[in-house]
Scaffold this active site. Structure first.
Site, PDB file in Angstrom:
ATOM      1  N   ASP A  89       6.829   5.388   7.520  1.00 57.37           N
ATOM      2  CA  ASP A  89       6.420   4.842   8.670  1.00 57.37           C
ATOM      3  C   ASP A  89       6.908   5.462   9.987  1.00 57.37           C
ATOM      4  O   ASP A  89       6.229   5.396  10.964  1.00 57.37           O
ATOM      5  CB  ASP A  89       6.263   3.497   8.520  1.00 57.37           C
ATOM      6  CG  ASP A  89       5.049   2.591   8.405  1.00 57.37           C
ATOM      7  OD1 ASP A  89       4.120   3.526   8.456  1.00 57.37           O
ATOM      8  OD2 ASP A  89       4.932   1.531   8.097  1.00 57.37           O
ATOM      9  N   GLN A 101       4.460  -3.433   4.945  1.00 56.95           N
ATOM     10  CA  GLN A 101       3.377  -3.794   5.669  1.00 56.95           C
ATOM     11  C   GLN A 101       3.585  -4.788   6.819  1.00 56.95           C
ATOM     12  O   GLN A 101       4.162  -5.858   6.626  1.00 56.95           O
ATOM     13  CB  GLN A 101       2.049  -4.329   4.744  1.00 56.95           C
ATOM     14  CG  GLN A 101       0.835  -4.271   5.563  1.00 56.95           C
ATOM     15  CD  GLN A 101       0.179  -3.055   5.888  1.00 56.95           C
ATOM     16  OE1 GLN A 101       0.403  -1.948   5.262  1.00 56.95           O
ATOM     17  NE2 GLN A 101      -0.237  -3.087   7.156  1.00 56.95           N
ATOM     18  N   LYS A 107      -4.411   2.408   1.255  1.00 53.83           N
ATOM     19  CA  LYS A 107      -3.382   3.275   1.057  1.00 53.83           C
ATOM     20  C   LYS A 107      -3.301   3.426  -0.368  1.00 53.83           C
ATOM     21  O   LYS A 107      -3.174   4.836  -0.903  1.00 53.83           O
ATOM     22  CB  LYS A 107      -2.057   2.600   1.335  1.00 53.83           C
ATOM     23  CG  LYS A 107      -1.872   2.587   2.979  1.00 53.83           C
ATOM     24  CD  LYS A 107      -0.967   1.644   3.584  1.00 53.83           C
ATOM     25  CE  LYS A 107      -1.112   1.398   5.069  1.00 53.83           C
ATOM     26  NZ  LYS A 107      -0.257   0.576   5.705  1.00 53.83           N
TER      27      LYS A 107
END
Ligand code: NAD
Length: 295
Positions: A119, A96, A52
């Site tokens: 997300d 995460q 990322k």
């Protein structure tokens, strides 16, 4: 068999996003910014976070890293999210997953501001997704839809089997595929599904997101099915420098003599997921810039 090349699509989206970012900045906006929170030092999570970062750098996005120790208290993590939610220099927040077992994942995810939830995992975003409203589409599901679109693979009226019903991959993807516009007939399987082959044999498109190497082979599908492999499995392999190799959920070799379209691992959905995150981060930056005008 023909491979669905994630790299070609990723690179094309990347170039377009670079141009859009440059023109966004030229208009006087600051660069999009993404905050990534990693709890613990799981090697797979660390490698996802690194990819990322690399992509943020390729796009001149600002990225903030928060590497927290494995035993951090949930309250402390929630307090960090609260701070990032209020921080005007942060457009997007990603935690995460998975989180250590002492932390309630749902509490943490739902603490993220809906405007920064790139997300797309918060109740608000997923609720909007179910209703077919504009939202941040969860990155893996978005990447898969973009891959189908790139290769002109229609979903309307098609029979699609999704193997896996997690909140982050299988479930949102299944809903998107059945929503108006995509119009597929969707079957969703889970680890309790009896006789998986019964649901894969006649499917036009099969998405495998179970985290089980070699779960799907060509004896379980039509000869011309589209196979999207989401799985990422680390298989011990002493012949590799790292001591492991990455394998998907599909026994790719078994498809070689078929007419199926197969997305490879690596080189398929994983690349699409990261670029989708960048697109969502850009979208969050645009939302922020519009709210600055209205304030
Ligand atoms: P998860 O463990 O949360 O969910 C797995 C799902 O698969 C569950 O719903 C389970 O019921 C189902 N399942 C397991 N075994 C099955 C079987 N034998 N038959 C039918 N269903 C079965 O996992 P997840 O977070 O959804 O991820 C799934 C896989 O995709 C993992 O390998 C993960 O690493 C990978 N992943 C890849 C990307 C990417 O960008 N490529 C993104 C997210 C996850």
């Amino acid at each position: 068999m023909k491979l669905l090349d994630g790299k070609i699509i990723r690179d094309e989206i990347l170039e377009k996003l670079k141009e859009n970012t440059q023109s966004f900045i030229k208009k006087g906006n600051r660069a999009p910014s993404l905050a990534v929170i990693l709890v613990g030092d799981d090697p797979a999570s660390l490698s996802y976070v690194n990819s990322k970062h690399k992509m943020c750098e390729a796009l001149s996005f600002v990225h903030f890293d928060y590497k927290l120790c494995e035993d951090i208290a949930e309250e402390e993590l929630l307090a960090l999210i609260d701070r990032l939610n209020c921080d005007e220099s942060v457009d997007a927040i990603l935690v995460q997953l998975p989180l250590p077992s002492h932390i309630n994942e749902s509490n943490v995810i739902n603490r993220i501001s809906k405007k920064k939830d790139v997300d797309g995992f918060t109740e608000n975003n997923l609720g909007r997704l179910v209703q077919g409203l504009d939202c941040f589409i969860p990155c893996t599901a978005k990447g898969i839809l973009d891959m189908l679109d790139y290769y002109d693979i229609p979903t309307r009226g098609k029979s699609i089997t999704v193997i896996g019903r997690s909140n982050i991959v299988g479930k949102p993807l299944a809903i998107l595929l059945m929503n108006k516009g995509r119009d597929a007939t969707v079957t969703v399987c889970n680890s309790h599904t009896e006789n998986l082959k019964r649901f894969t044999k006649d499917a036009d498109i099969i998405v495998v997101a179970a985290g089980k190497a070699d779960l799907l082979n060509s004896s379980m599908t039509k000869d011309d099915a589209v196979i999207i492999d989401v799985g990422i499995n680390r298989i011990k392999d002493e012949s590799r420098k790292k001591g492991y190799r990455i394998q998907g959920d599909v026994d790719e070799k078994s498809f070689e003599s078929t007419s199926c379209l197969v997305s490879p691992v690596p080189g398929g959905v994983g690349l699409m997921t990261v670029i989708s995150l960048m697109e969502n981060t850009f979208k969050a930056a645009v939302i922020r810039s519009k709210s600055e005008i209205h304030n």
